[in-house]
Design an enzyme around this catalytic site. Structure first.
Site, mmCIF file in Angstrom:
data_model
loop_
_atom_site.group_PDB
_atom_site.id
_atom_site.type_symbol
_atom_site.label_atom_id
_atom_site.label_comp_id
_atom_site.label_asym_id
_atom_site.label_seq_id
_atom_site.Cartn_x
_atom_site.Cartn_y
_atom_site.Cartn_z
ATOM 1 C CG HIS A 17 -12.309 5.096 1.906
ATOM 2 N ND1 HIS A 17 -12.922 6.304 2.165
ATOM 3 C CD2 HIS A 17 -10.979 5.334 1.953
ATOM 4 C CE1 HIS A 17 -12.003 7.231 2.360
ATOM 5 N NE2 HIS A 17 -10.816 6.673 2.241
ATOM 6 C CD GLU A 70 -8.103 0.269 3.790
ATOM 7 O OE1 GLU A 70 -8.639 1.008 2.947
ATOM 8 O OE2 GLU A 70 -7.230 0.660 4.596
ATOM 9 C CG ASN A 78 -1.959 1.109 1.192
ATOM 10 O OD1 ASN A 78 -1.880 2.035 0.381
ATOM 11 N ND2 ASN A 78 -2.928 1.024 2.081
ATOM 12 N NE ARG A 129 -6.256 2.267 -0.639
ATOM 13 C CZ ARG A 129 -6.180 3.459 -0.084
ATOM 14 N NH1 ARG A 129 -5.044 3.882 0.452
ATOM 15 N NH2 ARG A 129 -7.238 4.252 -0.054
ATOM 16 N NE ARG A 176 -8.034 13.237 0.279
ATOM 17 C CZ ARG A 176 -8.248 11.932 0.305
ATOM 18 N NH1 ARG A 176 -9.107 11.392 -0.534
ATOM 19 N NH2 ARG A 176 -7.618 11.168 1.171
#
Length: 390
Positions: A178, A376, A8, A90, A238
């Site tokens: 996500h 994840e 990742n 990922r 963001r």
């Protein structure tokens, strides 16, 4: 022993894990190289939490992600005894072409590079280690696992923007992100609360990147994120949801370039922009600055608003789930957000919440509230194993 490496990659960090693939997947190694290009530092732990590496490097030794990959690869070749059979990555944006994990080749990489403008903070970094391995170990199987794939089963109505349909045909649509986290949480919820997991569930993935997802029978039906990872909730840096007219104003009246606007929306907005202090919720909670209070209040407020939006998409709510860094680790933020859910019939139990229990709602709460840690990396390892097996 056959093993799978999960990668990742971020802008200044490289997270990786090794899983043994002997029947079931077992985590063997968890590592991270952070401070890439500034103050590189490698930390690696074994399955029992024992520290296998804890070392800093001069910035010129690890100036970028490819250098970090080479250093980590060298460590693994020298210290890891398993037989590496595949690498799972990922990749944030799969675009309209990828509805499931994909075996990587040069053609796939070229496709994914097209989506860099849609995920400029993530996509180039996700693809950098893939390029390194394709060049130096082309025989090694690589699998891309997409954050958008879990949301690809939406009703088309949920994914259209109200602009000419020709743009949808070329890929201008709501994707959601996500997805690897939501997929894991959906599976875990089905294990710990089968009846609840089959119902109407809102999951809040609250970290530096933040979003919410409506699940019905374990499948995504709506997400707060859309075409890019800028929509929905305010995040660390963001902006979240914003009137497109604001962007036109900044372009026309402030003379901002596209690059300047991108930098503003992705790197200087969100909690950082509102507070003027930090993008980290922990810093903001510890501050008595008015800007910090505004940022946190806004974050909680927008989560409450979006909970209403997702409740409408589901036609009601049976459970609300907190996950990711803030959701898993901040009882204070969970309590503040739960207050915004009271109109839905949600009632938090302070003792359970402060203790970090799995179920944190009161026994008489009409909406069950859970804290489910996400994983994840395990999701990526599972997908990778399935792809290479087929």
């Amino acid at each position: 022993m056959d093993t799978i490496l999960v990668v990742n990659a971020g802008s200044s960090s490289l997270k990786f894990e090794i899983f043994a693939a002997a029947g079931s997947l077992t985590r063997q190694i968890k590592g991270k190289m952070d401070g890439i290009g500034t103050a590189p530092h490698l930390t690696i732990k074994g399955s029992g939490g024992d520290r296998l590496a804890d070392e800093g490097y001069p910035s010129e030794t690890v100036p970028d992600l490819p250098a970090a990959m080479r250093l980590v690869g060298q460590w693994l070749r020298e210290r890891h005894e398993g037989q590496l059979i595949a690498v799972g990555h990922r990749v944030v944006h799969g675009g309209p072409d990828h509805m499931r994990p994909a075996r990587i080749d040069e053609n796939v990489v070229r496709q994914l590079e097209r989506y860099t403008p849609l995920a400029p903070l993530h996509q180039p970094n996700n693809l950098a280690p893939i390029r390194v391995l394709l060049e130096h170990q082309p025989q090694l199987a690589q699998v891309a696992c997409f954050d958008t794939a879990f949301h690809r089963g939406h009703d088309p109505m949920a994914d259209h923007y109200a602009i000419p349909a020709s743009y949808f045909d070329e890929g201008v649509r709501r994707y959601g992100f996500h997805g690897l986290s939501y997929e894991y949480v959906a599976g875990r919820l089905a294990e710990i609360a089968p009846g609840v997991g089959d119902g109407r569930v809102i999951v809040a993935h609250l970290g530096s990147g933040a979003s919410m997802c409506a699940l019905y029978q374990g499948r995504s039906v709506e997400s707060t994120l859309g075409f890019t990872a800028l929509d929905g909730l305010p995040m660390g840096t963001r902006c979240g949801q914003i009137d497109p007219g604001v962007l036109l104003y900044l372009l026309q009246q402030h003379g901002m370039s596209a690059a300047e606007l991108q930098d503003l929306l992705y790197k200087e907005s969100g909690l950082k922009g509102l507070s003027g202090i930090s993008n980290d919720v922990r810093d903001l909670l510890a501050s008595d600055n008015a800007g910090a209070a505004l940022a946190l209040d806004h974050f909680v407020y927008r989560i409450g608003l979006n909970a209403g939006l997702l409740a409408a998409a589901l036609g009601g709510v049976d459970a609300f789930v907190f996950t990711a860094g803030v959701g898993e680790n901040s009882p204070v933020m969970r309590a503040r957000i739960a207050e915004k859910l009271r109109w839905l019939g949600a009632s938090l139990d302070p003792r359970r919440n402060n203790a970090g229990e799995l179920l944190v709602s009161n026994d008489d709460s009409k909406v069950a509230i859970y804290v489910v840690p996400t994983d994840e990396e395990l999701m990526i390892a599972q997908h990778t194993l399935a792809v290479i097996a087929n």
